[in-house]
Design an enzyme around this catalytic site. Structure first.
Site, PDB file in Angstrom:
ATOM      1  N   ASP A  47      13.690  -0.230 -28.766  1.00 25.85           N
ATOM      2  CA  ASP A  47      12.615   0.384 -28.893  1.00 25.85           C
ATOM      3  C   ASP A  47      11.051   0.307 -30.712  1.00 25.85           C
ATOM      4  OD1 ASP A  47      12.735   1.231 -26.404  1.00 25.85           O
ATOM      5  OD2 ASP A  47      12.818   3.590 -26.538  1.00 25.85           O
ATOM      6  N   ASP A  68       7.638  -1.431 -30.416  1.00 20.65           N
ATOM      7  CA  ASP A  68       6.715  -1.486 -30.968  1.00 20.65           C
ATOM      8  C   ASP A  68       6.188  -2.216 -31.729  1.00 20.65           C
ATOM      9  OD1 ASP A  68       8.129   2.275 -31.380  1.00 20.65           O
ATOM     10  OD2 ASP A  68       7.482   0.307 -29.472  1.00 20.65           O
ATOM     11  N   SER A  70       0.455  -2.643  10.331  1.00 23.10           N
ATOM     12  CA  SER A  70       0.812  -1.581   9.789  1.00 23.10           C
ATOM     13  C   SER A  70       2.610  -2.555  10.746  1.00 23.10           C
ATOM     14  CB  SER A  70       0.607  -0.820  10.512  1.00 23.10           C
ATOM     15  OG  SER A  70      -0.075  -0.859  12.285  1.00 23.10           O
ATOM     16  N   GLU A  84      14.918  -1.963   4.753  1.00 21.05           N
ATOM     17  CA  GLU A  84      14.186  -1.376   3.328  1.00 21.05           C
ATOM     18  C   GLU A  84      14.285  -0.361   3.393  1.00 21.05           C
ATOM     19  OE1 GLU A  84      11.479  -4.654   3.203  1.00 21.05           O
ATOM     20  OE2 GLU A  84      13.116  -6.181   3.909  1.00 21.05           O
ATOM     21  N   ASP A 133       7.782   5.235   0.142  1.00 17.92           N
ATOM     22  CA  ASP A 133       5.769   6.732   0.891  1.00 17.92           C
ATOM     23  C   ASP A 133       4.859   6.412  -0.367  1.00 17.92           C
ATOM     24  OD1 ASP A 133       5.145   9.597   1.927  1.00 17.92           O
ATOM     25  OD2 ASP A 133       4.801   7.538   2.658  1.00 17.92           O
ATOM     26  N   ARG A 173      -5.100  -1.998   1.199  1.00 17.63           N
ATOM     27  CA  ARG A 173      -4.938  -2.241   1.938  1.00 17.63           C
ATOM     28  C   ARG A 173      -6.069  -2.521   2.493  1.00 17.63           C
ATOM     29  NH1 ARG A 173      -3.974   0.062   7.088  1.00 17.63           N
ATOM     30  NH2 ARG A 173      -2.197  -1.860   8.798  1.00 17.63           N
ATOM     31  N   TYR A 203       7.862  -6.191  -0.790  1.00 19.59           N
ATOM     32  CA  TYR A 203       8.271  -6.872   0.353  1.00 19.59           C
ATOM     33  C   TYR A 203       7.951  -7.613   1.015  1.00 19.59           C
ATOM     34  CZ  TYR A 203       5.413  -3.429   1.620  1.00 19.59           C
ATOM     35  OH  TYR A 203       4.167  -2.342   1.871  1.00 19.59           O
ATOM     36  N   LYS A 245      13.728  -5.438   9.732  1.00 23.55           N
ATOM     37  CA  LYS A 245      13.034  -6.681   9.922  1.00 23.55           C
ATOM     38  C   LYS A 245      13.545  -7.784  10.532  1.00 23.55           C
ATOM     39  CE  LYS A 245       9.610  -5.651   5.588  1.00 23.55           C
ATOM     40  NZ  LYS A 245       9.379  -6.080   4.871  1.00 23.55           N
ATOM     41  N   LYS A 275      11.563   5.994  12.135  1.00 24.85           N
ATOM     42  CA  LYS A 275      10.869   7.506  10.686  1.00 24.85           C
ATOM     43  C   LYS A 275      11.955   8.085  11.166  1.00 24.85           C
ATOM     44  CE  LYS A 275       6.499   6.504   9.672  1.00 24.85           C
ATOM     45  NZ  LYS A 275       5.458   7.318  10.160  1.00 24.85           N
ATOM     46  N   CYS A 335     -17.585  16.411  27.895  1.00 17.98           N
ATOM     47  CA  CYS A 335     -19.165  17.033  27.773  1.00 17.98           C
ATOM     48  C   CYS A 335     -20.097  16.134  28.340  1.00 17.98           C
ATOM     49  CB  CYS A 335     -20.056  17.639  26.801  1.00 17.98           C
ATOM     50  SG  CYS A 335     -21.343  18.318  26.666  1.00 17.98           S
TER      51      CYS A 335
HETATM   52  S1  IVH Z   1       6.163  -4.481   5.436  1.00 16.84           S
HETATM   53  C1  IVH Z   1       4.185  -5.874   8.834  1.00 16.84           C
HETATM   54  N1  IVH Z   1       8.392  -3.762   4.449  1.00 16.84           N
HETATM   55  O1  IVH Z   1       4.874   1.262   5.428  1.00 16.84           O
HETATM   56  C2  IVH Z   1       4.592  -5.552   7.911  1.00 16.84           C
HETATM   57  N2  IVH Z   1       6.203  -2.088   4.564  1.00 16.84           N
HETATM   58  O2  IVH Z   1       3.827   1.626   8.270  1.00 16.84           O
HETATM   59  C3  IVH Z   1       4.372  -4.416   7.466  1.00 16.84           C
HETATM   60  N3  IVH Z   1       6.349   0.305   3.766  1.00 16.84           N
HETATM   61  O3  IVH Z   1       1.622  -0.464   5.776  1.00 16.84           O
HETATM   62  C4  IVH Z   1       4.324  -4.209   6.124  1.00 16.84           C
HETATM   63  N4  IVH Z   1       7.962   0.585   2.833  1.00 16.84           N
HETATM   64  O4  IVH Z   1       2.336   0.433   3.400  1.00 16.84           O
HETATM   65  C5  IVH Z   1       7.114  -2.962   5.009  1.00 16.84           C
HETATM   66  N5  IVH Z   1       9.766  -2.391   2.809  1.00 16.84           N
HETATM   67  C6  IVH Z   1       9.142  -1.843   3.739  1.00 16.84           C
HETATM   68  C7  IVH Z   1       7.837  -0.977   3.294  1.00 16.84           C
HETATM   69  C8  IVH Z   1       6.730  -0.984   4.174  1.00 16.84           C
HETATM   70  C9  IVH Z   1       6.929   0.479   2.938  1.00 16.84           C
HETATM   71  C10 IVH Z   1       4.725   0.709   4.508  1.00 16.84           C
HETATM   72  C11 IVH Z   1       3.764  -0.227   4.309  1.00 16.84           C
HETATM   73  C12 IVH Z   1       3.082   0.154   5.571  1.00 16.84           C
HETATM   74  C13 IVH Z   1       3.788   0.787   5.821  1.00 16.84           C
HETATM   75  C14 IVH Z   1       3.635   0.280   7.545  1.00 16.84           C
END
Ligand code: IVH
Length: 680
Positions: free
Chosen positions: A42, A46, A91, A122, A126, A145, A233, A297, A321, A433
């Site tokens: 450190d 510095d 998304s 992955e 949050d 975004r 990511y 993915k 989720k 309505c």
């Molecule tokens: S991929 C298709 N990878 O989750 C590409 N998203 O519900 C979309 N997020 O808007 C994103 N970790 O804010 C991806 N390893 C990850 C992620 C991730 C968190 C969030 C991101 C996205 C949301 C989608």
């Protein structure tokens, strides 16, 4: 001895030393913040920083934006600029159970005609999705975004995030856009809230809100004081680099100096995926940051391309989720809100209860059928669930606790706000309505709120309170166009508005007259016309008059507009109250024309339809390419189609194009077209 000039002989040596210091400190930062394995003490760090600051204070002209001293933030900005995402930020679709994960896998396997294997797993951080752009290896722009198409320029703030590299290593592509998540660790969040308790400031609800608040500070010096972190990511766009797999991409990110999640993993089969997801449900607490699920993915990027995207969600990925937090409580009553387009939205008033760290006293009940199906009755003890940031929901009653006198729920037959009859069209979930904004104050109020909102006329100083006062309390505004007739005296007459703020309101209102046609169209609140649809209409018709005069067929002809939307738009322009409002807007001087479209790219202004099997690319690939190059992709051949790209076994679209005389080109001719247009 000063830290700079005196010890270094001449200018050349000084600049060299400066560059070296920037490089060494950035390297040390990378080791510390990205790799979590510092190599220098450190004190030594510095000392280097001290020397660098010394040089910069004596020779400010040397200071580069990549300098680690820039991470302390600059002064306040007036507002964030808008960044248009060249490739939309998508998304994810959600899977709330193992079964849903398997169903997703089955769907995509069926689509491809074989069992899909090889995935990345992955943790789903949050936090807040962001994009980072690097030109010639240097960080140039960072943005939120936003709505996926347009975000806010938060470059100055992201520069203060230590794990965002300012300069990349190892010959990265000359142009690179990556995506990731900014977040705050639980520990950092706790510390910030502790400090806020001590100083009597309001607390942040959770790390996500705290990160979002920090990254959207107009004064980046405040951001700099929050220990934000980032995981990268995804790839937005790059030049001269084409990874083959998601995994390879993540590895390259690491090599260039980005922070990727060390917990990212791979799985071969869907069984392994399901198992890993289940494990994360228990492991999540062991992490120093919050995750709300796992992102799965398809690893192979070609396969991703073939699977493509539906709406804003890729088929090639899914968010598993975690089961949301649930609690039981008593349903005290069912109330009804009347929405902008008249929909009766029932909601539950609950005995307040803690769910996932927040107190919940209201929950959505969707619609009448849903209440009936679940047989939710006033007086019931109900199971409430709150998933992440989603509005709390009532899952259902605990029947054993039902009071004997509870009766099935019925939606009111007349509007609780204006007394107009309520109707429910067959096939529709919502009862409405029938008063329209002409009769129903609730719709009037909601319409004004929508009219002034961001993305619409964007009149910031007319907030919810003022809207309420104008529409409900003082009846100064009947339809949104009336705000253009407001006078200062009228405004000052309202509670708590002084001379100065009245002027601001008037100025803001007046400024909104020059919004784009897209914004105006969106602001009108026509059913089913969101911003994207408004944009399509504005581009197609260019002036409000033309749209007003358009036949149903004209509207249906627009690419991307389905019959349901067309019907709604056409009907809107046949309603006397609407036309009166429109005329008043015109009279007030509100812009009713779209400016020349400024989409850039070699294919800007062209609508291209693709048909048949191509040789070198999949359908999704060429469509994506067209959009990236500024063109529009059409679903069907019409008078508006600029070109039809026809591959093997082209069918009815080819016939239609021949009939209409639309230029028909092959895949190679398409490449040539792109080539030519690029040099035009
Ligand atoms: S991929 C298709 N990878 O989750 C590409 N998203 O519900 C979309 N997020 O808007 C994103 N970790 O804010 C991806 N390893 C990850 C992620 C991730 C968190 C969030 C991101 C996205 C949301 C989608």
């Amino acid at each position: 001895m000063t830290a700079s000039g005196a010890s270094v002989g001449n200018w050349a040596e000084l600049t060299e030393r400066y560059t070296q210091l920037v490089e060494d400190i950035n390297h040390a930062n990378h080791l510390y913040y990205v790799l979590d394995s510092p190599e220098i003490a450190d004190a030594e760090y510095d000392r280097l920083m001290e020397e660098l600051r010394g040089i910069e204070s004596e020779h400010p002209e040397l200071q580069s934006p990549d300098s680690p001293t820039q991470r302390v933030g600059a002064g306040p900005a007036a507002q964030f600029a808008v960044v248009q995402h060249r490739v939309p930020m998508l998304s994810l679709a959600n899977a709330f159970s193992a079964d849903a994960l398997r169903a997703w896998h089955e769907r995509i396997s069926r689509l491809m005609g074989r069992e899909i294997k090889d995935f990345t797993i992955e943790p789903k951080i949050d936090g807040l999705a962001i994009m980072l752009r690097f030109e010639q290896g240097r960080f140039s722009i960072g943005a939120t975004r936003g709505d996926g198409s347009r975000g806010e320029d938060i470059t100055a703030n992201l520069r203060t995030v230590r794990s965002v590299p300012l300069v990349l290593n190892d010959s990265p592509p000359p142009y690179l856009e990556v995506r990731g998540e900014v977040y705050l660790s639980r520990a950092a969040f706790q510390k910030i809230n502790d400090e806020r308790t001590a100083t009597g400031q309001p607390l942040f609800a959770n790390p996500r809100n705290c990160a979002a608040g920090s990254v959207r500070q107009l004064d980046s010096r405040i951001t700099a004081r929050r220990p934000l972190d980032v995981f990268i990511y995804a790839l937005g766009e790059s030049e001269g680099w084409q990874p083959r797999t998601q995994w390879q991409m993540l590895e390259a990110f690491g090599k260039w100096g980005f922070k990727t999640n060390p917990n990212n993993a791979r799985a071969q089969t869907i069984d392994q995926v399901v198992k890993a997801c289940a494990e994360w449900e228990h492991r999540r607490e062991s992490l120093d940051y919050e995750i709300d699920g796992v992102v799965v993915k398809v690893n192979d990027l070609d396969l991703q391309g073939e699977l493509g995207v539906v709406g804003r969600e890729p088929r090639w990925a899914i968010a598993f989720k975690f089961p949301p937090v649930q609690a039981t409580t008593v349903l005290k009553s069912i109330e009804v809100n009347v929405g902008r387009t008249g929909s009766l939205n029932p909601y539950a008033v609950l005995e307040p209860v803690q769910v996932g760290g927040v107190t919940v006293s209201q929950a959505t009940l969707h619609n009448e059928d849903d209440i009936r199906r679940k047989d939710i009755r006033v007086g019931d003890t109900v199971l409430v669930h709150r998933a992440g940031e989603v509005i709390p929901q009532v899952i259902g009653p605990i029947l054993t606790k039902r009071p004997p006198d509870a009766v099935p729920y019925e939606l009111p037959k007349i509007c609780p706000r204006c007394g107009s009859p309520v109707v429910r069209t067959e096939g529709e979930a919502m009862a409405r309505c029938t008063g329209g904004f002409a009769k129903c104050v609730s719709q009037r109020f909601e319409l004004l709120k929508h009219f002034v909102s961001r993305g619409a006329m964007d009149i910031e100083s007319v907030g919810e309170k003022l809207a309420w006062s104008l529409v409900i309390e003082n009846k100064l505004v009947y339809d949104p166009s009336d705000i253009y007739q407001l006078t200062k005296d009228q405004l000052i007459g309202l509670e708590r508005i002084g001379d100065k703020s009245a002027q601001t309101v008037l100025d803001n209102i007046s400024a909104s007259k020059s919004r784009t046609l897209t914004q105006v169209l969106y602001a009108l609140g026509i059913r089913y016309v969101g911003y994207q649809t408004a944009e399509l209409l504005a581009r197609a018709f260019v002036t409000m008059d033309r749209l007003r005069e358009a036949s149903l067929e004209d509207i249906e002809q627009v690419e991307g507009i389905g019959p349901k939307i067309a019907e709604s738009v056409y009907a809107w322009f046949r309603e006397a109250d609407n036309l009166r409002m429109l005329d008043k807007l015109v009279a007030a001087g509100v812009n009713m024309q779209e400016e020349a479209v400024t989409i850039s790219g070699p294919l800007a202004g062209l609508t291209i339809v693709v048909t048949g099997r191509l040789e070198r690319r999949s359908r999704t690939q060429i469509e994506q390419q067209i959009k990236e190059l500024g063109g529009a992709v059409g679903d069907s051949v019409s008078k508006k189609t600029s070109y039809l790209v026809a591959g093997e076994e082209a069918g009815s679209k080819l016939d239609k194009a021949k009939k209409l005389g639309t230029p028909i080109i092959t895949e190679s001719e398409f490449d040539k077209l792109v080539e030519e247009q690029s040099h035009a």
